[in-house]
Design a protein around this motif. Sequence first.
Motif, PDB file in Angstrom:
ATOM      1  N   VAL A 158       0.846  -1.191   0.000  1.00 29.91           N
ATOM      2  CA  VAL A 158       0.000   0.000   0.000  1.00 29.91           C
ATOM      3  C   VAL A 158       0.879   1.238   0.000  1.00 29.91           C
ATOM      4  N   LEU A 159       0.576   2.168  -0.912  1.00 30.78           N
ATOM      5  CA  LEU A 159       1.302   3.439  -1.002  1.00 30.78           C
ATOM      6  C   LEU A 159       0.288   4.567  -0.961  1.00 30.78           C
ATOM      7  N   THR A 160       0.438   5.533  -0.033  1.00 32.86           N
ATOM      8  CA  THR A 160      -0.527   6.621   0.105  1.00 32.86           C
ATOM      9  C   THR A 160       0.172   7.968   0.245  1.00 32.86           C
ATOM     10  N   ALA A 161      -0.500   9.026  -0.256  1.00 32.43           N
ATOM     11  CA  ALA A 161      -0.056  10.416  -0.086  1.00 32.43           C
ATOM     12  C   ALA A 161       1.407  10.593  -0.466  1.00 32.43           C
ATOM     13  N   ASP A 162       1.759  10.131  -1.639  1.00 26.80           N
ATOM     14  CA  ASP A 162       3.162  10.038  -2.013  1.00 26.80           C
ATOM     15  C   ASP A 162       3.396  10.656  -3.385  1.00 26.80           C
ATOM     16  N   LYS A 163       4.635  11.035  -3.643  1.00 26.59           N
ATOM     17  CA  LYS A 163       5.047  11.490  -4.965  1.00 26.59           C
ATOM     18  C   LYS A 163       6.364  10.815  -5.348  1.00 26.59           C
ATOM     19  N   GLY A 164       6.364  10.192  -6.499  1.00 25.40           N
ATOM     20  CA  GLY A 164       7.599   9.728  -7.094  1.00 25.40           C
ATOM     21  C   GLY A 164       8.137   8.389  -6.631  1.00 25.40           C
ATOM     22  N   THR A 165       7.441   7.695  -5.741  1.00 26.92           N
ATOM     23  CA  THR A 165       7.924   6.382  -5.301  1.00 26.92           C
ATOM     24  C   THR A 165       7.705   5.339  -6.395  1.00 26.92           C
ATOM     25  N   LYS A 166       8.641   4.400  -6.516  1.00 23.50           N
ATOM     26  CA  LYS A 166       8.555   3.332  -7.503  1.00 23.50           C
ATOM     27  C   LYS A 166       8.382   1.985  -6.815  1.00 23.50           C
ATOM     28  N   ILE A 167       7.487   1.169  -7.375  1.00 19.96           N
ATOM     29  CA  ILE A 167       7.223  -0.182  -6.876  1.00 19.96           C
ATOM     30  C   ILE A 167       7.675  -1.135  -7.972  1.00 19.96           C
ATOM     31  N   LEU A 168       8.777  -1.844  -7.743  1.00 19.36           N
ATOM     32  CA  LEU A 168       9.476  -2.539  -8.817  1.00 19.36           C
ATOM     33  C   LEU A 168       9.779  -3.994  -8.471  1.00 19.36           C
ATOM     34  N   ARG A 169       9.452  -4.901  -9.353  1.00 16.93           N
ATOM     35  CA  ARG A 169       9.908  -6.289  -9.329  1.00 16.93           C
ATOM     36  C   ARG A 169       9.562  -7.029  -8.038  1.00 16.93           C
ATOM     37  N   ASN A 170       8.453  -6.698  -7.419  1.00 19.24           N
ATOM     38  CA  ASN A 170       7.997  -7.436  -6.252  1.00 19.24           C
ATOM     39  C   ASN A 170       7.127  -8.619  -6.675  1.00 19.24           C
ATOM     40  N   THR A 171       7.124  -9.654  -5.865  1.00 14.63           N
ATOM     41  CA  THR A 171       6.217 -10.781  -6.053  1.00 14.63           C
ATOM     42  C   THR A 171       5.234 -10.789  -4.894  1.00 14.63           C
ATOM     43  N   VAL A 172       3.951 -10.673  -5.227  1.00 13.38           N
ATOM     44  CA  VAL A 172       2.899 -10.565  -4.217  1.00 13.38           C
ATOM     45  C   VAL A 172       1.868 -11.665  -4.484  1.00 13.38           C
ATOM     46  N   SER A 173       1.547 -12.444  -3.467  1.00 15.75           N
ATOM     47  CA  SER A 173       0.586 -13.529  -3.674  1.00 15.75           C
ATOM     48  C   SER A 173      -0.239 -13.782  -2.426  1.00 15.75           C
ATOM     49  N   ASP A 174      -1.418 -14.360  -2.637  1.00 15.95           N
ATOM     50  CA  ASP A 174      -2.281 -14.824  -1.547  1.00 15.95           C
ATOM     51  C   ASP A 174      -2.595 -13.709  -0.549  1.00 15.95           C
ATOM     52  N   THR A 175      -3.115 -12.604  -1.062  1.00 23.68           N
ATOM     53  CA  THR A 175      -3.534 -11.494  -0.207  1.00 23.68           C
ATOM     54  C   THR A 175      -5.036 -11.557   0.012  1.00 23.68           C
ATOM     55  N   ALA A 176      -5.479 -11.170   1.195  1.00 23.28           N
ATOM     56  CA  ALA A 176      -6.913 -11.167   1.476  1.00 23.28           C
ATOM     57  C   ALA A 176      -7.623 -10.070   0.693  1.00 23.28           C
ATOM     58  N   LEU A 177      -6.930  -8.960   0.449  1.00 20.89           N
ATOM     59  CA  LEU A 177      -7.515  -7.854  -0.302  1.00 20.89           C
ATOM     60  C   LEU A 177      -6.721  -7.644  -1.592  1.00 20.89           C
ATOM     61  N   ARG A 178      -6.183  -6.470  -1.813  1.00 20.38           N
ATOM     62  CA  ARG A 178      -5.522  -6.135  -3.076  1.00 20.38           C
ATOM     63  C   ARG A 178      -4.050  -6.552  -3.057  1.00 20.38           C
ATOM     64  N   GLY A 179      -3.510  -6.742  -4.263  1.00 17.90           N
ATOM     65  CA  GLY A 179      -2.085  -7.029  -4.346  1.00 17.90           C
ATOM     66  C   GLY A 179      -1.252  -5.785  -4.120  1.00 17.90           C
TER      67      GLY A 179
END
Length: 320
Positions: free
Chosen positions: A118-139
């Motif tokens: 989760v990323l909030t109230a932000d400018k310019g952050t990068k979300i790169l090459r992560n592996t996300v699985s089996d979340t109850a809500l959003r990836g």
Amino acid sequence: GIHIADSKNADIVSNRFFSEDYGLATGRDGIYLNNSAGSLIAYNNVSRAGKQPLSMARSAGTGTVFGRHGVTVDQSANTVIRDNQITRTTGDGVRVHQSNNSRIRDNQISHTGENGIVLTADKGTKILRNTVSDTALRGIHVFNSIENMIKKNTVRDTGGFGIYVHKSGYASVINNETYDTAKAGIRIEETDNATVKRNDVHNSFNYNGINIIDSDDAVIERNYVSAANTNGIRIADSARASVLENEVYAAGHAGIRVINSDDANLQGNDIYAGRGNGVHVTHSDRTQIVDNDIRNQGGYGIYLKQSDDASIRENTTRDM
């Protein structure tokens, strides 16, 4: 645990945090950073966190966040969160708030009680090459942020959207893969000037593959969307969308669906083996439908209703 305050450029590397139940065995946070911008969180192993095992707070301002997430970064610009293994949290895997120009990259996140990242109230952050699985809500969920990049992530088996960008601007969602999401693989909502490009979106259960809602000037280009339960790509209440050179396979309804969205440009798309219409446009004036290849659909190749001043040219429909 570890408590670091008023210390810039801290390195938090190769620590292990485990809990048999909620919270850490110590009853305190594993790593807590306060007023410590420019830090590195890397190669840590976090499992079954009740409170946040890794927490940064007030690194570029005031306020402290307490919770139940794997990694929490609050008001800490230029932070790098990378190569961590985070699993079985009761909340989010990684949660970053108001920490401009940070990097969240190469993390393994699974079995979260809420969202993966989760990323909030932000400018310019990068979300790169992560592996996300089996979340109850959003990836991956980006909210109220601007000029963020979400690139080369793999998201699978989510209880909600795979990638969700909401109330933001100038987001780039590029070269990601989503699989087996309970809702849309990628959803852009109330986010103008978004770019959704070269993503692979597979098996969006009960929803559209790519969903653009109330987001003007979006560019949806060269994505591969397969086996969406409803529409492959859906544009709603979004002016001047460009839907270019996408491949849409086996959509449950329309390959591309446009609703209440004037001045859309649908060009060079390859749509096939779906159960509904290839292109379905309603209540959307001045739509350009150009040079699309539509085949083996269960409905019409192109269906247009209550949409004035359309231009439909140089398309191919076959085996309908």
